[in-house]
Design an enzyme around this catalytic site. Structure first.
Site, mmCIF file in Angstrom:
data_model
loop_
_atom_site.group_PDB
_atom_site.id
_atom_site.type_symbol
_atom_site.label_atom_id
_atom_site.label_comp_id
_atom_site.label_asym_id
_atom_site.label_seq_id
_atom_site.Cartn_x
_atom_site.Cartn_y
_atom_site.Cartn_z
ATOM 1 N N GLY A 14 -5.832 -5.802 -7.961
ATOM 2 C CA GLY A 14 -6.149 -4.958 -6.797
ATOM 3 C C GLY A 14 -5.521 -3.527 -7.004
ATOM 4 N N CYS A 15 -5.433 -3.135 -5.900
ATOM 5 C CA CYS A 15 -4.601 -1.493 -5.702
ATOM 6 C C CYS A 15 -3.125 -1.714 -6.175
ATOM 7 C CB CYS A 15 -4.856 -1.321 -4.011
ATOM 8 S SG CYS A 15 -3.579 0.297 -3.889
ATOM 9 N N PHE A 16 -2.701 -0.814 -7.140
ATOM 10 C CA PHE A 16 -1.663 -0.873 -7.689
ATOM 11 C C PHE A 16 -0.394 -0.624 -6.637
ATOM 12 C CE2 PHE A 16 -2.595 2.808 -10.504
ATOM 13 C CZ PHE A 16 -2.726 3.813 -9.330
#
Length: 181
Positions: A14-16
């Protein structure tokens, strides 16, 4: 002379901004870099990756000392801090760039990842089937500077407070012994 050995782990979950925050505080982790991997575009930009046109995933590259933190511990944190059962999605973030994927850098990591997923499945840890892919690491491209250490530098932003902070609290509660002092 520095004889400390290090290894590299690369995870997409997902979002880093979120995933980077979870690993930065672990004992034995020396560096976490947000970036892009697994696609076809060379030197991709955030705009290109977030548009879903490159094939790359938002990922983190972790440099760690295996004498201080085992790769299996990193796998445990990885699976405890994202949903490995949603294909190309984490929460409100949708697209192949938010897929769940482990990019192994050694054959031992590949074997560990395969056996870890098998163990999770055998014990029905998740209600749905795990869709996390396991792939050989390709070229990793660091993200733009403003994405590095994002949570540490922007923890009061609404996205960070709504999405990352609750997961960080859970991590600190459940993995206290694995965290740096």
């Amino acid at each position: 002379m520095d004889n400390k050995k290090t290894e590299t782990a690369i995870f997409a979950g997902g979002c880093f901004w979120c995933t980077e925050a979870f690993f930065s505080d672990l004992k034995g982790v020396e560096k976490v870099v947000s970036g892009y991997i697994g696609g076809t575009t060379e030197n991709p930009t955030y705009k290109e990756v977030s548009g879903g046109y490159t094939g790359h995933a938002e990922a983190i590259k972790i440099t760690f000392n295996p004498d201080e933190v085992a790769y299996k511990d990193l796998l445990e944190i990885f699976f405890a801090t994202h949903d490995p059962t949603t294909l190309n999605r984490q929460g409100a973030d949708v697209g192949t760039q938010y897929r769940s994927e482990i990019f192994y850098t050694t054959e031992a990591q590949k074997a560990d990842a395969e056996s870890f997923i098998k163990l999770l499945a055998e014990h029905n840890i998740f209600e749905k089937k795990i869709v996390t892919k396991i792939s050989k690491a390709t070229m990793f491209y660091p993200a733009e500077d403003y994405h590095q250490d994002y949570y540490a530098l922007n923890g009061n932003q609404p996205y960070c407070q709504a999405v990352i902070a609750p997961k960080m609290a859970k991590l600190k509660k459940n993995y206290k012994s694995k965290l740096k002092d």
